[in-house]
Design a protein around this motif. Structure first.
Motif, PDB file in Angstrom:
ATOM      1  N   THR A   2      42.324  42.119  32.712  1.00  0.00           N
ATOM      2  CA  THR A   2      41.427  42.258  31.676  1.00  0.00           C
ATOM      3  C   THR A   2      40.890  44.012  32.199  1.00  0.00           C
ATOM      4  O   THR A   2      40.249  44.506  31.242  1.00  0.00           O
ATOM      5  N   HIS A   3      41.327  44.465  33.286  1.00  0.00           N
ATOM      6  CA  HIS A   3      40.873  45.789  33.779  1.00  0.00           C
ATOM      7  C   HIS A   3      42.034  46.537  33.852  1.00  0.00           C
ATOM      8  O   HIS A   3      41.970  47.565  34.370  1.00  0.00           O
ATOM      9  N   GLY A   4      43.086  45.974  33.423  1.00  0.00           N
ATOM     10  CA  GLY A   4      44.174  47.052  33.124  1.00  0.00           C
ATOM     11  C   GLY A   4      45.330  47.110  34.318  1.00  0.00           C
ATOM     12  O   GLY A   4      46.159  47.923  34.463  1.00  0.00           O
ATOM     13  N   TYR A   5      45.172  45.913  35.274  1.00  0.00           N
ATOM     14  CA  TYR A   5      46.006  45.851  36.427  1.00  0.00           C
ATOM     15  C   TYR A   5      46.929  44.656  36.327  1.00  0.00           C
ATOM     16  O   TYR A   5      46.404  43.487  36.046  1.00  0.00           O
ATOM     17  N   GLN A   6      48.115  44.774  36.470  1.00  0.00           N
ATOM     18  CA  GLN A   6      49.007  43.797  36.177  1.00  0.00           C
ATOM     19  C   GLN A   6      49.794  43.164  37.535  1.00  0.00           C
ATOM     20  O   GLN A   6      50.299  43.970  38.277  1.00  0.00           O
ATOM     21  N   TYR A   7      49.324  42.022  37.804  1.00  0.00           N
ATOM     22  CA  TYR A   7      50.029  41.573  38.976  1.00  0.00           C
ATOM     23  C   TYR A   7      50.281  40.013  39.044  1.00  0.00           C
ATOM     24  O   TYR A   7      49.358  39.296  38.275  1.00  0.00           O
ATOM     25  N   ASP A   8      51.510  39.665  39.380  1.00  0.00           N
ATOM     26  CA  ASP A   8      51.850  38.252  39.032  1.00  0.00           C
ATOM     27  C   ASP A   8      51.112  37.297  40.395  1.00  0.00           C
ATOM     28  O   ASP A   8      50.607  36.014  39.909  1.00  0.00           O
ATOM     29  N   SER A   9      50.571  37.909  41.302  1.00  0.00           N
ATOM     30  CA  SER A   9      49.870  37.046  42.492  1.00  0.00           C
ATOM     31  C   SER A   9      49.401  38.300  43.516  1.00  0.00           C
ATOM     32  O   SER A   9      49.597  39.382  43.469  1.00  0.00           O
ATOM     33  N   TRP A  10      48.251  37.538  43.904  1.00  0.00           N
ATOM     34  CA  TRP A  10      47.300  38.672  44.957  1.00  0.00           C
ATOM     35  C   TRP A  10      48.059  38.885  46.057  1.00  0.00           C
ATOM     36  O   TRP A  10      47.949  39.954  46.713  1.00  0.00           O
ATOM     37  N   VAL A  11      49.333  37.890  46.294  1.00  0.00           N
ATOM     38  CA  VAL A  11      50.042  38.132  47.494  1.00  0.00           C
ATOM     39  C   VAL A  11      50.882  39.598  47.280  1.00  0.00           C
ATOM     40  O   VAL A  11      51.071  40.500  48.398  1.00  0.00           O
ATOM     41  N   ASP A  12      51.378  39.938  46.066  1.00  0.00           N
ATOM     42  CA  ASP A  12      51.925  41.199  45.687  1.00  0.00           C
ATOM     43  C   ASP A  12      51.121  42.466  45.450  1.00  0.00           C
ATOM     44  O   ASP A  12      51.695  43.697  45.933  1.00  0.00           O
ATOM     45  N   ALA A  13      49.916  42.271  45.364  1.00  0.00           N
ATOM     46  CA  ALA A  13      49.205  43.273  45.041  1.00  0.00           C
ATOM     47  C   ALA A  13      49.095  44.600  45.948  1.00  0.00           C
ATOM     48  O   ALA A  13      49.164  45.542  45.873  1.00  0.00           O
ATOM     49  N   PRO A  14      48.972  44.105  47.565  1.00  0.00           N
ATOM     50  CA  PRO A  14      48.591  45.250  48.487  1.00  0.00           C
ATOM     51  C   PRO A  14      49.931  46.124  48.204  1.00  0.00           C
ATOM     52  O   PRO A  14      49.587  47.362  48.381  1.00  0.00           O
ATOM     53  N   ALA A  15      50.864  45.573  48.232  1.00  0.00           N
ATOM     54  CA  ALA A  15      52.373  46.377  48.403  1.00  0.00           C
ATOM     55  C   ALA A  15      52.385  47.132  47.187  1.00  0.00           C
ATOM     56  O   ALA A  15      53.106  48.316  47.187  1.00  0.00           O
ATOM     57  N   LYS A  16      51.650  47.200  46.193  1.00  0.00           N
ATOM     58  CA  LYS A  16      51.761  47.835  45.022  1.00  0.00           C
ATOM     59  C   LYS A  16      50.904  48.942  44.719  1.00  0.00           C
ATOM     60  O   LYS A  16      50.994  49.701  44.065  1.00  0.00           O
TER      61      LYS A  16
END
Length: 111
Positions: free
Chosen positions: A26-40
Motif C-alpha cells: 500500500t506504500h509502494g513497496y513490493q515484497y513477497d516476504s519479510w525474509v527477502d526484504a533486507p536483501a532488496k
C-alpha cells in the motif's frame, strides 16, 4: 532443524507475513516476504539513502500496525517448545525425573 526455518511454514507466521507484505504494498513497496526484504533494500558498503530511510520507516510502521513481531515471536515460541519437547536430551532428562519421582514414592509407601 532450526526454528527459524520452520517458522517460514507456520500458519501464524505466514498470516503475519501476508499482512506485512500487503501493508508494504500500500506504500509502494513490493515484497513477497519479510525474509527477502533486507536483501532488496539494504545496499552493503554504501551510505544510507533517503529512500532506504523512508522504506525502513514504512517497514517499522507495518510491523507495528499488524503486531508482526509479536505474531512471529509467538509462532516461533510454539516451534521452539515443540523442538525442545522432541529433543532426545530433554526426553531422557524427563524420564530420569519420572524415575526419580517413582523412587521417591516407593520410599513413602508402607512396607
Amino acid at each position: 532443524m532450526k526454528s527459524r526455518d520452520l517458522l517460514l511454514h507456520e500458519d501464524k507466521a505466514l498470516t503475519a507475513d501476508n499482512a506485512w507484505s500487503n501493508c508494504m504494498a500500500t506504500h509502494g513497496y513490493q515484497y513477497d516476504s519479510w525474509v527477502d526484504a533486507p536483501a532488496k533494500f539494504l545496499l552493503p558498503d554504501s551510505e544510507v539513502s533517503t529512500r532506504e530511510i523512508e522504506q525502513a520507516t514504512v517497514d517499522a510502521q507495518c510491523r507495528e500496525t499488524n503486531g508482526f513481531e509479536r505474531l512471529l515471536f509467538d509462532a516461533e515460541s510454539v516451534i521452539q517448545d515443540r523442538l525442545i519437547a522432541d529433543s532426545p536430551l530433554v526426553q531422557g532428562f524427563q524420564q530420569r525425573i519420572r524415575d526419580a519421582v517413582e523412587r521417591a514414592k516407593s520410599y513413602n509407601s508402607p512396607a
